[in-house]
Structure formats: structure tokens, C-alpha cells
Write a protein that holds these residues in place. Structure first.
Motif, PDB file in Angstrom:
ATOM      1  N   ALA A  14      29.180  -8.822 -64.703  1.00 21.95           N
ATOM      2  CA  ALA A  14      29.090 -10.093 -63.993  1.00 21.95           C
ATOM      3  C   ALA A  14      27.677 -10.659 -64.143  1.00 21.95           C
ATOM      4  O   ALA A  14      26.704  -9.900 -64.214  1.00 21.95           O
ATOM      5  N   ALA A  15      27.572 -11.969 -64.203  1.00 23.57           N
ATOM      6  CA  ALA A  15      26.282 -12.610 -64.468  1.00 23.57           C
ATOM      7  C   ALA A  15      25.579 -13.026 -63.183  1.00 23.57           C
ATOM      8  O   ALA A  15      26.214 -13.384 -62.185  1.00 23.57           O
ATOM      9  N   ASN A  16      24.265 -12.949 -63.213  1.00 26.69           N
ATOM     10  CA  ASN A  16      23.383 -13.519 -62.175  1.00 26.69           C
ATOM     11  C   ASN A  16      23.613 -12.925 -60.788  1.00 26.69           C
ATOM     12  O   ASN A  16      23.425 -13.606 -59.770  1.00 26.69           O
ATOM     13  N   GLN A  17      24.001 -11.661 -60.739  1.00 25.04           N
ATOM     14  CA  GLN A  17      24.302 -11.027 -59.459  1.00 25.04           C
ATOM     15  C   GLN A  17      23.039 -10.493 -58.776  1.00 25.04           C
ATOM     16  O   GLN A  17      21.993 -10.330 -59.393  1.00 25.04           O
ATOM     17  N   LYS A  18      23.180 -10.177 -57.494  1.00 25.30           N
ATOM     18  CA  LYS A  18      22.096  -9.520 -56.755  1.00 25.30           C
ATOM     19  C   LYS A  18      21.913  -8.102 -57.285  1.00 25.30           C
ATOM     20  O   LYS A  18      22.831  -7.528 -57.904  1.00 25.30           O
ATOM     21  N   PHE A  19      20.751  -7.541 -57.085  1.00 24.96           N
ATOM     22  CA  PHE A  19      20.603  -6.111 -57.294  1.00 24.96           C
ATOM     23  C   PHE A  19      19.750  -5.523 -56.182  1.00 24.96           C
ATOM     24  O   PHE A  19      18.921  -6.214 -55.586  1.00 24.96           O
ATOM     25  N   ARG A  20      19.993  -4.267 -55.892  1.00 28.47           N
ATOM     26  CA  ARG A  20      19.332  -3.579 -54.792  1.00 28.47           C
ATOM     27  C   ARG A  20      18.722  -2.273 -55.263  1.00 28.47           C
ATOM     28  O   ARG A  20      19.263  -1.609 -56.151  1.00 28.47           O
ATOM     29  N   ILE A  21      17.637  -1.914 -54.627  1.00 29.97           N
ATOM     30  CA  ILE A  21      17.014  -0.612 -54.814  1.00 29.97           C
ATOM     31  C   ILE A  21      17.199   0.171 -53.525  1.00 29.97           C
ATOM     32  O   ILE A  21      16.835  -0.305 -52.452  1.00 29.97           O
ATOM     33  N   MET A  22      17.809   1.333 -53.632  1.00 24.72           N
ATOM     34  CA  MET A  22      18.109   2.237 -52.513  1.00 24.72           C
ATOM     35  C   MET A  22      19.155   1.652 -51.565  1.00 24.72           C
ATOM     36  O   MET A  22      19.159   1.927 -50.365  1.00 24.72           O
ATOM     37  N   GLY A  23      20.071   0.862 -52.122  1.00 24.95           N
ATOM     38  CA  GLY A  23      21.183   0.331 -51.345  1.00 24.95           C
ATOM     39  C   GLY A  23      22.395   0.105 -52.222  1.00 24.95           C
ATOM     40  O   GLY A  23      22.263  -0.214 -53.416  1.00 24.95           O
ATOM     41  N   GLN A  77      25.007   0.857 -48.015  1.00 26.19           N
ATOM     42  CA  GLN A  77      24.812   2.262 -47.693  1.00 26.19           C
ATOM     43  C   GLN A  77      23.505   2.676 -48.357  1.00 26.19           C
ATOM     44  O   GLN A  77      23.347   2.569 -49.567  1.00 26.19           O
ATOM     45  N   THR A  78      22.562   3.100 -47.529  1.00 28.66           N
ATOM     46  CA  THR A  78      21.170   3.246 -47.982  1.00 28.66           C
ATOM     47  C   THR A  78      20.770   4.705 -48.114  1.00 28.66           C
ATOM     48  O   THR A  78      21.122   5.554 -47.296  1.00 28.66           O
ATOM     49  N   LEU A  79      20.006   4.975 -49.156  1.00 29.59           N
ATOM     50  CA  LEU A  79      19.584   6.328 -49.489  1.00 29.59           C
ATOM     51  C   LEU A  79      18.160   6.567 -48.997  1.00 29.59           C
ATOM     52  O   LEU A  79      17.274   5.738 -49.222  1.00 29.59           O
ATOM     53  N   GLY A  80      17.930   7.686 -48.346  1.00 31.56           N
ATOM     54  CA  GLY A  80      16.575   8.070 -47.986  1.00 31.56           C
ATOM     55  C   GLY A  80      15.898   8.748 -49.159  1.00 31.56           C
ATOM     56  O   GLY A  80      16.495   9.604 -49.814  1.00 31.56           O
ATOM     57  N   GLY A  81      14.666   8.353 -49.454  1.00 28.58           N
ATOM     58  CA  GLY A  81      13.978   8.979 -50.573  1.00 28.58           C
ATOM     59  C   GLY A  81      12.780   8.176 -51.023  1.00 28.58           C
ATOM     60  O   GLY A  81      12.200   7.406 -50.247  1.00 28.58           O
ATOM     61  N   ALA A 138      13.288  -8.831 -45.814  1.00 32.74           N
ATOM     62  CA  ALA A 138      12.765  -9.690 -44.741  1.00 32.74           C
ATOM     63  C   ALA A 138      12.756  -8.993 -43.383  1.00 32.74           C
ATOM     64  O   ALA A 138      11.980  -9.361 -42.503  1.00 32.74           O
ATOM     65  N   THR A 139      13.607  -7.989 -43.194  1.00 29.26           N
ATOM     66  CA  THR A 139      13.702  -7.303 -41.906  1.00 29.26           C
ATOM     67  C   THR A 139      12.651  -6.199 -41.839  1.00 29.26           C
ATOM     68  O   THR A 139      12.647  -5.278 -42.662  1.00 29.26           O
ATOM     69  N   ALA A 140      11.783  -6.283 -40.849  1.00 33.08           N
ATOM     70  CA  ALA A 140      10.616  -5.399 -40.786  1.00 33.08           C
ATOM     71  C   ALA A 140      10.986  -3.920 -40.792  1.00 33.08           C
ATOM     72  O   ALA A 140      10.370  -3.119 -41.510  1.00 33.08           O
ATOM     73  N   ASP A 141      12.005  -3.531 -39.996  1.00 30.53           N
ATOM     74  CA  ASP A 141      12.308  -2.104 -39.897  1.00 30.53           C
ATOM     75  C   ASP A 141      13.185  -1.601 -41.044  1.00 30.53           C
ATOM     76  O   ASP A 141      13.614  -0.438 -41.041  1.00 30.53           O
ATOM     77  N   GLN A 142      13.434  -2.453 -42.042  1.00 31.58           N
ATOM     78  CA  GLN A 142      14.152  -2.027 -43.242  1.00 31.58           C
ATOM     79  C   GLN A 142      13.269  -2.100 -44.486  1.00 31.58           C
ATOM     80  O   GLN A 142      13.755  -1.953 -45.610  1.00 31.58           O
ATOM     81  N   LYS A 143      11.967  -2.293 -44.265  1.00 29.04           N
ATOM     82  CA  LYS A 143      11.025  -2.318 -45.375  1.00 29.04           C
ATOM     83  C   LYS A 143      10.549  -0.904 -45.690  1.00 29.04           C
ATOM     84  O   LYS A 143      10.216  -0.142 -44.779  1.00 29.04           O
ATOM     85  N   PRO A 144      10.501  -0.536 -46.967  1.00 27.00           N
ATOM     86  CA  PRO A 144       9.979   0.793 -47.318  1.00 27.00           C
ATOM     87  C   PRO A 144       8.487   0.873 -47.041  1.00 27.00           C
ATOM     88  O   PRO A 144       7.787  -0.141 -47.009  1.00 27.00           O
ATOM     89  N   ALA A 145       8.022   2.094 -46.852  1.00 28.49           N
ATOM     90  CA  ALA A 145       6.592   2.323 -46.622  1.00 28.49           C
ATOM     91  C   ALA A 145       5.870   2.478 -47.952  1.00 28.49           C
ATOM     92  O   ALA A 145       6.418   3.015 -48.918  1.00 28.49           O
ATOM     93  N   ASP A 147      13.279   5.305 -45.629  1.00 31.79           N
ATOM     94  CA  ASP A 147      13.595   6.244 -44.551  1.00 31.79           C
ATOM     95  C   ASP A 147      15.088   6.468 -44.328  1.00 31.79           C
ATOM     96  O   ASP A 147      15.482   7.174 -43.396  1.00 31.79           O
ATOM     97  N   GLY A 148      15.936   5.882 -45.160  1.00 26.35           N
ATOM     98  CA  GLY A 148      17.381   6.035 -44.988  1.00 26.35           C
ATOM     99  C   GLY A 148      18.040   4.801 -44.431  1.00 26.35           C
ATOM    100  O   GLY A 148      19.276   4.695 -44.442  1.00 26.35           O
ATOM    101  N   THR A 149      17.241   3.852 -43.932  1.00 22.71           N
ATOM    102  CA  THR A 149      17.763   2.542 -43.534  1.00 22.71           C
ATOM    103  C   THR A 149      17.122   1.425 -44.362  1.00 22.71           C
ATOM    104  O   THR A 149      17.588   0.292 -44.349  1.00 22.71           O
ATOM    105  N   ASP A 150      16.071   1.746 -45.087  1.00 22.50           N
ATOM    106  CA  ASP A 150      15.342   0.758 -45.875  1.00 22.50           C
ATOM    107  C   ASP A 150      16.055   0.469 -47.203  1.00 22.50           C
ATOM    108  O   ASP A 150      16.706   1.346 -47.778  1.00 22.50           O
ATOM    109  N   PHE A 151      15.880  -0.750 -47.696  1.00 24.52           N
ATOM    110  CA  PHE A 151      16.301  -1.090 -49.052  1.00 24.52           C
ATOM    111  C   PHE A 151      15.607  -2.375 -49.465  1.00 24.52           C
ATOM    112  O   PHE A 151      15.121  -3.139 -48.629  1.00 24.52           O
ATOM    113  N   LEU A 152      15.559  -2.617 -50.767  1.00 27.28           N
ATOM    114  CA  LEU A 152      14.995  -3.840 -51.322  1.00 27.28           C
ATOM    115  C   LEU A 152      16.085  -4.570 -52.094  1.00 27.28           C
ATOM    116  O   LEU A 152      16.976  -3.947 -52.674  1.00 27.28           O
ATOM    117  N   GLU A 153      15.984  -5.912 -52.129  1.00 29.85           N
ATOM    118  CA  GLU A 153      17.051  -6.695 -52.739  1.00 29.85           C
ATOM    119  C   GLU A 153      16.506  -7.948 -53.412  1.00 29.85           C
ATOM    120  O   GLU A 153      15.547  -8.559 -52.949  1.00 29.85           O
TER     121      GLU A 153
END
Length: 288
Positions: A151-160, A167-171, A14-21, A36-42
Motif C-alpha cells: 500500500a502506498a503512502n501509509q503511516k509507519f510506527r516504531i515499537m508499535g 500494541q507496543t513493545l518495551g525495549g 505528541a503524547t508526553a507519557d508515550q514518548k521514548p526516553a 517503556d512498553g507504552t511508548d511508540f513513534l509514528e
């Protein structure tokens, strides 16, 4: 990121400057997402359960600022959750951490793999209580004992990572897949599919089943087409001697994912009676 399985598990930001390109980088002529190193999806919650499952991610690490910078993570810091992180402050070696105090897992690579695409695979065998991991089809965790349920029904993240503030990975990320299977055949076929799709066959292990040719997914399913015949005359085994017939669909042999009828997706009607919809009508249907 859209979930193409039909389960609606779309990852968002939802945060514009944390969206991947998107549209700025490609691999094998196909679009990839750039972080970019601050972006992630969830996805804040999921339908993931404590069942056999295998995860695949094909991506490239470009910038690491913390050893916890992660390609993928599931849940928060607790038992039954996990992440695949850099395991170095400014390089990416790759290591899967599971539970609140992590299992004794191994590095994906003994050298820094920043700057190139790789395929990572993680299999959680809940029936056998083990965890296995591969990079480009080669084991780096081989059936490590893992008795703690997922654990069941948990969140998952890509690049976080699992942290509250990740802690976010650039790539770059090309594709993420999840299947409810730990079959070696399923795993190797999907690895082959991804490697050929994204032109990473040169990275697959020489003995990989699909290092030289892509898998196909059109293998025939053993089964038989069933038709119900009826009428005033007993036609025996000669279909032409029966007055009425209706196709019931295909009956498959018993296997892991298919057992019983797989209908054709239509109903057969005769004089406004839907025999497949109403069993009683089928029972009482007369020959005329």
C-alpha cells in the motif's frame, strides 16, 4: 526520531507519557531510545510506494505483553501492509505479518531473544513478488511468494503495531534505515555498517561479507570528466591549442542510480555570460 535522508519523514509522539526516553541507555557508547512498553513513534503518512525496498532495524526487546507487540509496522490492518511482532504473549521470537491475512512466514528465532540487541532486515522485492527476512545477516524468510502490492503512502510506527491503538513493545531502538533497493550487495554492506557501528559483529553470521571488517562507501564511480573546448583555431586533441574551455562535469556510465551528467555544482562564466545556464549563449559564443 529525525529522518536523516532529507525527506522529512520524522517520526514523532505528541503524547508526553508515550514518548521514548533518550540519554538513559547506550549501545557501544552511543545513545539509543528507550521504550517503556507504552511508548511508540509514528509518521502518520509517508512517501513509501510499491517499489523494491529493504528495511533495517537494530534494537532490543525488553518486555512483551501481547503477541502483536511490534518493533516496526507499516499501515493499518489491510492488504499491502505489514508488521514485525513478538508472536508470543510474554517472549519475543519475531515474525513478520503482511496483508490482512498474513503470509506463511517464519520465526526469526526459535528461542526467546528478549534482553539483547539484534539486527533485523526485511526486503520487499516487488519485481520478483517475494519477501525475505534476516536476523543478524541470517535468513529466516527466504524469497517467500508475495504477490500483494505494498500500500502506498501509509503511516509507519516504531515499537508499535498496525492496530488503531497500537500494541507496543518495551525495549530499545538504536537505528532504523530504509532503502529503495533489494540488492544483496547493498543489504550486506548496510548490515555490516550497522553491526560495526553498534558493536554487534559477534552476532553476524560467520560467512557474512563484513563479519570481520567494516564496509567502505567510497568506491569510485566509473565515469569521465568532460570539458568543452572552442575557439578560432582547431586545436584537435591538444587542449593547449584551444583558446577557450569550460568544464561540463562528470559523465557516468549507465547504472541503476546514476545515468548521465552529474555536474560539479558551479557555473563557469566569461565576461558575464553563464554558458551552462544559457545554451543559446554557448552556441553563439565567439572565440574572443
Amino acid at each position: 526520531g529525525n529522518d536523516k535522508s532529507g525527506n522529512g519523514l520524522h517520526v514523532t509522539q505528541a503524547t508526553a507519557d508515550q514518548k521514548p526516553a533518550t540519554g538513559s541507555s547506550t549501545q557501544n557508547g552511543l545513545n539509543v531510545l528507550s521504550f517503556d512498553g507504552t511508548d511508540f513513534l509514528e509518521k502518520s503518512s509517508s512517501n513509501i510506494q510499491n517499489v523494491d525496498q529493504t528495511w533495517f532495524i537494530l534494537g532490543q526487546a525488553d518486555a512483551v505483553n501481547n503477541s502483536g507487540d511490534s518493533f516496526l509496522s507499516y499501515g493499518s490492518w489491510a492488504n499491502g501492509t505489514w508488521q514485525f511482532n513478538a508472536n508470543a504473549g510474554s517472549a519475543f521470537f519475531g515474525k513478520i505479518l503482511k496483508n490482512a491475512s498474513s503470509l506463511n512466514t517464519n520465526l526469526a528465532s526459535n528461542s526467546n531473544i528478549i534482553g539483547s540487541f539484534h539486527l533485523f532486515t526485511f526486503a520487499f522485492n516487488r519485481g520478483a513478488s517475494t519477501l525475505s527476512s534476516w536476523m543478524n545477516g541470517t535468513h529466516f524468510d527466504n524469497a517467500i511468494g508475495d504477490s500483494t502490492a505494498l500500500a502506498a503512502n501509509q503511516k509507519f510506527r516504531i515499537m508499535g503495531s498496525r492496530n488503531g491503538t497500537p500494541q507496543t513493545l518495551g525495549g530499545k531502538v538504536a537505528e532504523v534505515l530504509y532503502i529503495k533497493s533489494v540488492s544483496a550487495t547493498d543489504r550486506s554492506r548496510i548490515e555490516g555498517y550497522l553491526a560495526h557501528k553498534w558493536n554487534l559483529t559477534n552476532r553476524l553470521a560467520g560467512g557474512h561479507a563484513y563479519a570481520s571488517s567494516a564496509p567502505t562507501f567510497d568506491d569510485p564511480v566509473a565515469g569521465v570528466d568532460l570539458t568543452l573546448y572552442w575557439g578560432s583555431n582547431d586545436g584537435g586533441e591538444n587542449p593547449a591549442e584551444w583558446e577557450q574551455e569550460v568544464a561540463l562535469g562528470r559523465f557516468h556510465k549507465e547504472q541503476v542510480d546514476v545515468n548521465g551528467f552529474n555536474g560539479y555544482g558551479y557555473q563557469s562564466t566569461w565576461r558575464n555570460d553563464s554558458y551552462l545556464r544559457n545554451v543559446e549563449n554557448l552556441r553563439s559564443a565567439s572565440h574572443d
